[in-house]
Each structure stands twice: as structure tokens, then as C-alpha cells.
Design an enzyme around this catalytic site. Structure first.
Site, PDB file in Angstrom:
ATOM      1  N   CYS A  93       0.834  -1.204   0.000  1.00  0.00           N
ATOM      2  CA  CYS A  93       0.000   0.000   0.000  1.00  0.00           C
ATOM      3  C   CYS A  93       0.870   1.255   0.000  1.00  0.00           C
ATOM      4  CB  CYS A  93      -0.920   0.025   1.214  1.00  0.00           C
ATOM      5  SG  CYS A  93      -1.936   1.523   1.293  1.00  0.00           S
ATOM      6  N   GLY A 114      -1.062  -4.556 -11.820  1.00  0.00           N
ATOM      7  CA  GLY A 114      -0.784  -3.203 -12.276  1.00  0.00           C
ATOM      8  C   GLY A 114      -1.221  -2.956 -13.699  1.00  0.00           C
TER       9      GLY A 114
END
Length: 344
Positions: free
Chosen positions: A108, A211
Site C-alpha cells: 500500500c 498493475g
């Protein structure tokens, strides 16, 4: 692909754990559209060991979500161990199904987490990352996995060497987001180092790439070019949970599915709203649907006034009426993943 004894099949698609997004209602919808593995929102280890109600409730899962992982984060090794033990026993502590996997969040990038040394902030302390993983693996019975990034910044992309060290702690899968912490979500994700890890003959645990996978074509290219064992999808699922079905269909047939019409989206939004209310009660159920209601119709022309109504209305019946209006006015339009509009 297998994580421990959990068989996720060939080229599995995983829903990324996302704060304030991957609640029970959204996870169930994604599961129905073909997500092979789900994760809870990430949960602070400090909150769990303090018996904070919010943290404990985030561990609650349902049978129909399985297989599912509980993701925890923190930078204190002892607290992470205790939190992992609680996740290991989530069925008894939080009720519901429990979990199949315990996932550690080292990825994160949000400042309030990373700057305190948790999440991707741990990329500046690789020795501590390894220590936490080893301690957690030794403390719990369920498989432990890790989600992380390439490194802290452009000058410290340590993931290739770190992947081996993490594997040696006994973790059973590694998910890598192709950006550094300092990139946040800017620029394009770099999958080249993820591919390099897959090429390493010493690596024998599943490597999952993450991603910028926002289409079926990109997903297939990632599998083909980088050889990853699985793909995790995060932001592209916002308002688009059927992306899992689109990707699976393309992987199986080489053909793309037709785009969802706005009318289809309205029916799905209604169903998720009902699920959310049934699971959390009317007040929380409506409040926590607002992000999703906005995302379902992103890209529609002249939609600002209606969007404001969707994200401010508190009465479920009125929300249904607003959604009916959306279906009536824009129902035959289709929105592509790039927010192009068909049917105008």
C-alpha cells in the site's frame, strides 16, 4: 496454480484487496463474474490486537466467497504475528467463513500508511520484511502470501533479490505491483522485473502480477509475455466487476465479449445495493455503495447532476428510482473500458 493445497486452476484471476472497495457485496459480485480468488480490505494489525470492532468486522467473510484471503498490514513484528493468529482463527473471532490464506500487505503506497513504515513503507526495511514473514509463517497454520511493489523509489528496485528472500521464509505466493512506492499509481506499471523474477530458476512459488490490467487483451499479453502464474486486478474492477468474465472469455476463446449496456449496469448496481443493505443494514449499506454507484456509470455524457443524486441519496427506494431513470435515459448506451460511449 496452487497456493498450498488451494488449487486456483490455470491462469487464475485475483481481485486485489482495496480499502473501502472490496467489501462483502463487491467481492460476491466479482466472484460471480469469475474472480478465482478474493481478498478482504486490508486490516491494520494494531486494530486487530486492540479488538477494534471495525478491524474485526473486516475479517468476516462468507462461504460463497471461498477461496478468500484476509490481508493484514503493520510494521511491528509481534503485532503482525498476533494479528495473523487472529486471521487464522477469523471464523471463531468474527463469525462467517474465515479464510483460506493470510496475506501480508507490503504494497500500500498511501502516505498515512507508508510514511509510518507499514505497507510499501516496509520496502525501506527489507530485513524487517523478511523477519515479519518468517515469524508469521511460523505462527499460523494457513498458507501465508505477500503483496508488495518493486521498491521504494526508482533507485531502490530491490524486488528481484527480495523475492528469493521472501520465498525462503516459507510464504507460498508473491504478488508484485509493477510500480515503486514513490510512483503511487502514476505512469505505467513496469512488468519487466516481475518477468525477471519468473525467469529465476530458484523461484518455485507462484508469482502473481498486478498493475494496469484493465482489459482482456492486456491480461493475455501479460500472461504470454511475462509468464506470470496469475494476475491480480485492482482499480480496473471499479464499476466493472465483469472484467473477470471478459478476461476469462478472451483467454479461453480469443474473442472479446460485447460491452455491457448501461441498462445491464443498472440491474447490476441494483443487485449490489440490495446485497450491501442485506449484509450491513440500510445506513451502512447505502453509504458504502456510493463509490460503486458512481463508478458504474463513469463516462456517461451529461451525467453530473444524476451522479450527485446517486452519491447523496440515503433512501434505497429513491436510489432505485434514480437508477430506473438512468436506465430510461441512457439504457441502450455502452461504455468501453476507455470510457468511449457507444449508442449515442
Amino acid at each position: 496454480m496452487k497456493i498450498g493445497n488451494i488449487d486456483l486452476g490455470e491462469k487464475p484471476l485475483l481481485l486485489a484487496p482495496m480499502e473501502a472497495v472490496t467489501d462483502e457485496s463487491f467481492r460476491i459480485i466479482c466472484k460471480e463474474f469469475g474472480a478465482d480468488m478474493l481478498y478482504t480490505e486490508f486490516i491494520p494489525s494494531d486494530g486487530l490486537i486492540r479488538d477494534a470492532d471495525k478491524a474485526i468486522q473486516k475479517m468476516r467473510t462468507l462461504q460463497e466467497e471461498a477461496p478468500i484471503g484476509i490481508q493484514i498490514y503493520g510494521n511491528n513484528p509481534d503485532a503482525m504475528v498476533e494479528a495473523a493468529k487472529m486471521a487464522d482463527n477469523a471464523k471463531e473471532i468474527a463469525g462467517g467463513y474465515g479464510c483460506d490464506i493470510i496475506d501480508i500487505n507490503f504494497g500500500c503506497p498511501v502516505s498515512k500508511i507508508a510514511i509510518r513504515g507499514a505497507g510499501s513503507g516496509m520496502m525501506r526495511e527489507p530485513d524487517k520484511m523478511v523477519k515479519i514473514c518468517k515469524m508469521v509463517v511460523d505462527a499460523v497454520k494457513k498458507p501465508v502470501t505477500v503483496k508488495t511493489r518493486l521498491g521504494w523509489d526508482e533507485n531502490s528496485k530491490i524486488i528481484v533479490e527480495l523475492a528469493e528472500r521472501l520465498q525462503d521464509t516459507g510464504i507460498q505466493a508473491l504478488t508484485i505491483h509493477g510500480r515503486t512506492r514513490c510512483q503511487m499509481y502514476k505512469g505505467e506499471a513496469d512488468w519487466s522485473l516481475i518477468g525477471k523474477i519468473k525467469e529465476n530458476p530458484r523461484m518455485n512459488i507462484p508469482i502473481i502480477g498486478n498493475g494496469d490490467i484493465n482489459s482482456a487483451v492486456k491480461a493475455k499479453n501479460a500472461f504470454d509475455k511475462y509468464g506470470v502464474d496469475g494476475i491480480m486486478i485492482g482499480r480496473a474492477s471499479f464499476g466493472h466487476p465483469w472484467i473477470f468474465k471478459e478476461i476469462r472469455h478472451y483467454l479461453d476463446t480469443g474473442k472479446e465479449l460485447d460491452y455491457f449496456s448501461v441498462k445491464d449496469r443498472v440491474e447490476l448496481a441494483k443487485r449490489q445495493l440490495k446485497l450491501s443493505i442485506n449484509l450491513k443494514g440500510e445506513i451502512s449499506g447505502v453509504l458504502e455503495m456510493r463509490r460503486h454507484l458512481s463508478c458504474y456509470f463513469k463516462g456517461l455524457p451529461d451525467f453530473k447532476e444524476t451522479r450527485i443524486k446517486l452519491v447523496t441519496e440515503k433512501d434505497p427506494k429513491n436510489l432505485d428510482s434514480i437508477l430506473d431513470f438512468v436506465a430510461e435515459k441512457w439504457g441502450d448506451f455502452s461504455i468501453t473500458e476507455n470510457n468511449n460511449i457507444y449508442g449515442l
